[in-house]
Design an enzyme around this catalytic site. Structure first.
Site, PDB file in Angstrom:
ATOM      1  CB  VAL A   1      -0.991   0.034   1.198  1.00 28.90           C
ATOM      2  CG1 VAL A   1      -2.047  -1.049   1.064  1.00 28.90           C
ATOM      3  CG2 VAL A   1      -0.271  -0.052   2.540  1.00 28.90           C
TER       4      VAL A   1
ATOM      5  CB  SER B   1      -6.036   3.677  15.369  1.00 34.83           C
ATOM      6  OG  SER B   1      -5.633   3.439  16.690  1.00 34.83           O
TER       7      SER B   1
ATOM      8  CE1 TYR C   1      -1.460   1.979  13.755  1.00 36.48           C
ATOM      9  CE2 TYR C   1      -2.246   2.777  15.880  1.00 36.48           C
ATOM     10  CZ  TYR C   1      -2.412   1.982  14.764  1.00 36.48           C
ATOM     11  OH  TYR C   1      -3.528   1.188  14.643  1.00 36.48           O
TER      12      TYR C   1
ATOM     13  CE  LYS D   1      -4.057   3.200  11.559  1.00 36.61           C
ATOM     14  NZ  LYS D   1      -4.780   2.494  10.485  1.00 36.61           N
TER      15      LYS D   1
ATOM     16  CB  ILE E   1      -9.657  -5.470  17.288  1.00 37.96           C
ATOM     17  CG1 ILE E   1     -10.460  -4.152  17.231  1.00 37.96           C
ATOM     18  CG2 ILE E   1     -10.393  -6.596  16.565  1.00 37.96           C
ATOM     19  CD1 ILE E   1     -11.828  -4.174  17.861  1.00 37.96           C
TER      20      ILE E   1
HETATM   21  P1  NAD Z   1      -3.013  -7.414  11.349  1.00 40.90           P
HETATM   22  O1  NAD Z   1      -1.565  -7.322  11.628  1.00 40.90           O
HETATM   23  O2  NAD Z   1      -3.756  -8.629  11.763  1.00 40.90           O
HETATM   24  O3  NAD Z   1      -3.256  -7.195   9.786  1.00 40.90           O
HETATM   25  C1  NAD Z   1      -2.611  -6.184   9.045  1.00 40.90           C
HETATM   26  C2  NAD Z   1      -2.447  -6.648   7.615  1.00 40.90           C
HETATM   27  O4  NAD Z   1      -1.891  -5.562   6.863  1.00 40.90           O
HETATM   28  C3  NAD Z   1      -1.466  -7.832   7.494  1.00 40.90           C
HETATM   29  O5  NAD Z   1      -2.036  -8.854   6.693  1.00 40.90           O
HETATM   30  C4  NAD Z   1      -0.255  -7.228   6.825  1.00 40.90           C
HETATM   31  O6  NAD Z   1       0.457  -8.132   5.978  1.00 40.90           O
HETATM   32  C5  NAD Z   1      -0.890  -6.092   6.014  1.00 40.90           C
HETATM   33  N1  NAD Z   1       0.099  -5.067   5.670  1.00 40.90           N
HETATM   34  C6  NAD Z   1       1.040  -4.498   6.474  1.00 40.90           C
HETATM   35  N2  NAD Z   1       1.785  -3.638   5.764  1.00 40.90           N
HETATM   36  C7  NAD Z   1       1.299  -3.658   4.495  1.00 40.90           C
HETATM   37  C8  NAD Z   1       1.648  -2.980   3.298  1.00 40.90           C
HETATM   38  N3  NAD Z   1       2.692  -2.133   3.252  1.00 40.90           N
HETATM   39  N4  NAD Z   1       0.925  -3.216   2.180  1.00 40.90           N
HETATM   40  C9  NAD Z   1      -0.099  -4.097   2.202  1.00 40.90           C
HETATM   41  N5  NAD Z   1      -0.472  -4.777   3.284  1.00 40.90           N
HETATM   42  C10 NAD Z   1       0.216  -4.561   4.425  1.00 40.90           C
HETATM   43  O7  NAD Z   1      -3.620  -6.117  12.014  1.00 40.90           O
HETATM   44  P2  NAD Z   1      -5.125  -5.646  12.259  1.00 40.90           P
HETATM   45  O8  NAD Z   1      -5.299  -5.524  13.719  1.00 40.90           O
HETATM   46  O9  NAD Z   1      -6.092  -6.439  11.470  1.00 40.90           O
HETATM   47  O10 NAD Z   1      -5.035  -4.163  11.689  1.00 40.90           O
HETATM   48  C11 NAD Z   1      -5.779  -3.724  10.560  1.00 40.90           C
HETATM   49  C12 NAD Z   1      -5.973  -2.220  10.662  1.00 40.90           C
HETATM   50  O11 NAD Z   1      -6.718  -1.932  11.839  1.00 40.90           O
HETATM   51  C13 NAD Z   1      -4.676  -1.419  10.742  1.00 40.90           C
HETATM   52  O12 NAD Z   1      -4.791  -0.256   9.946  1.00 40.90           O
HETATM   53  C14 NAD Z   1      -4.595  -1.047  12.204  1.00 40.90           C
HETATM   54  O13 NAD Z   1      -3.924   0.164  12.399  1.00 40.90           O
HETATM   55  C15 NAD Z   1      -6.070  -0.905  12.552  1.00 40.90           C
HETATM   56  N6  NAD Z   1      -6.346  -1.034  13.992  1.00 40.90           N
HETATM   57  C16 NAD Z   1      -6.229  -2.224  14.633  1.00 40.90           C
HETATM   58  C17 NAD Z   1      -6.511  -2.283  15.999  1.00 40.90           C
HETATM   59  C18 NAD Z   1      -6.428  -3.564  16.792  1.00 40.90           C
HETATM   60  O14 NAD Z   1      -6.624  -3.517  18.018  1.00 40.90           O
HETATM   61  N7  NAD Z   1      -6.159  -4.699  16.187  1.00 40.90           N
HETATM   62  C19 NAD Z   1      -6.895  -1.133  16.685  1.00 40.90           C
HETATM   63  C20 NAD Z   1      -7.000   0.053  15.990  1.00 40.90           C
HETATM   64  C21 NAD Z   1      -6.726   0.096  14.635  1.00 40.90           C
END
Ligand code: NAD
Length: 266
Positions: A68, A147, A160, A164, A193
């Site tokens: 991305v 986030s 981060y 965001k 999450i």
């Molecule tokens: P995760 O690590 O399970 O999944 C993230 C995915 O993004 C992975 O499959 C990874 O390979 C992919 N990725 C990373 N860098 C990339 C790149 N340069 N190009 C393409 N793909 C890429 O994490 P998640 O918890 O599912 O997070 C998803 C989104 O949710 C993120 O934007 C994260 O900031 C946001 N988020 C998550 C939480 C949480 O508590 N899990 C909280 C707030 C926000």
């Protein structure tokens, strides 16, 4: 029976981060609601397995290796998806990660730059790659995943949380710029999450999950969450799917917090 307005039959979605966690759950949920899905991730194997899971369940999915951070990558993925399905109606910008940690004053430029590129510029790339197709197609829905850190409690996570927070303003700006073209743009903001991102808090050195540590970390977080537990990726995915569907046809420029009540700004 679920009202048809919650379905997305006949549409095409592009989902980033589809290899894991929230992105994967989103791709699967959108497919279950009727959309063809382009499952994109930097980890080629994981997004392929997501696409295979959807196909095995009778849905339509294509797998894309996509970084991305690259506008060129995004453009070529979007044009391939357009060629295959003739349309792009939904973009779920999900991929993101916490890279550098530490106070803003001592953070290196390249660390901050890396956070900005992955967690904000990439979202701009995605919107630009699909925007024209949505306008030509008569409309669409973009969902940007931000986030809960933007709600204010994230010291040492500036690389981060600052990008965001920028995602929220990107959402508002695009909602105004694209509204007359029928393109809605919204943010989903997850709280705590359970995904591989949060598992970083309780992984052993060999990558396996330390169950005892997980229970401790989860219960520490849960103590502050009104619903008393971490969220699941699917609970974020259903909010994204709602925003993708006509059930949210009069909602744009908004933020939906999927956080169990952790933050409740007025
Ligand atoms: P995760 O690590 O399970 O999944 C993230 C995915 O993004 C992975 O499959 C990874 O390979 C992919 N990725 C990373 N860098 C990339 C790149 N340069 N190009 C393409 N793909 C890429 O994490 P998640 O918890 O599912 O997070 C998803 C989104 O949710 C993120 O934007 C994260 O900031 C946001 N988020 C998550 C939480 C949480 O508590 N899990 C909280 C707030 C926000």
């Amino acid at each position: 029976m679920l009202s048809a307005t919650f379905r997305v039959d006949g549409r095409t979605a592009l989902v980033t981060g589809a290899g894991s966690g929230i992105g994967r759950a989103t791709a699967i949920e959108l497919a279950a609601a009727g959309s063809a899905v382009g499952c994109a991730d930097i980890d080629e194997q994981s997004c392929r397995s997501c696409a295979e899971e959807i196909t095995a369940q009778g849905g339509t999915a294509f797998s894309y290796s996509l970084d991305v951070r690259s506008a060129a990558d995004f453009t070529s993925v979007a044009s391939n998806l357009l060629e295959r399905t003739g349309r792009i109606d939904i973009l779920a910008n999900v991929a993101g990660a916490i890279m550098a940690r530490g106070p803003v004053l001592s953070m290196r430029d390249d660390e901050f730059e890396e956070g900005l590129t992955l967690n904000l510029k990439s979202f701009v790339h995605g919107c630009r790659a699909v925007g024209a197709a949505m306008i030509i197609g008569g409309g669409g829905s973009i969902i940007n995943v931000s986030s809960g850190t933007v709600d204010g409690r994230a010291p040492n996570l500036g690389a981060y949380s600052i990008p965001k927070a920028g995602v929220l303003q990107l959402t508002r700006t695009l909602a105004m710029e694209l509204g007359r073209d029928g393109v809605r743009v919204n943010t989903v903001s997850p709280g705590y999450i359970s995904t591989s991102m949060t598992a970083a808090h309780y992984r052993n050195a060999d990558g396996t999950v330390n169950v005892e540590q997980r229970n401790t970390v989860d219960s520490e977080h849960s103590a502050e969450i009104p619903l008393g537990r971490p969220g699941q990726a699917r609970e974020v995915a259903t909010a994204v799917t709602f925003l993708a569907s006509d059930a949210s046809s009069y909602i744009t420029g908004q933020i939906i917090r999927v956080n169990g009540g952790l933050a409740m700004p007025l």
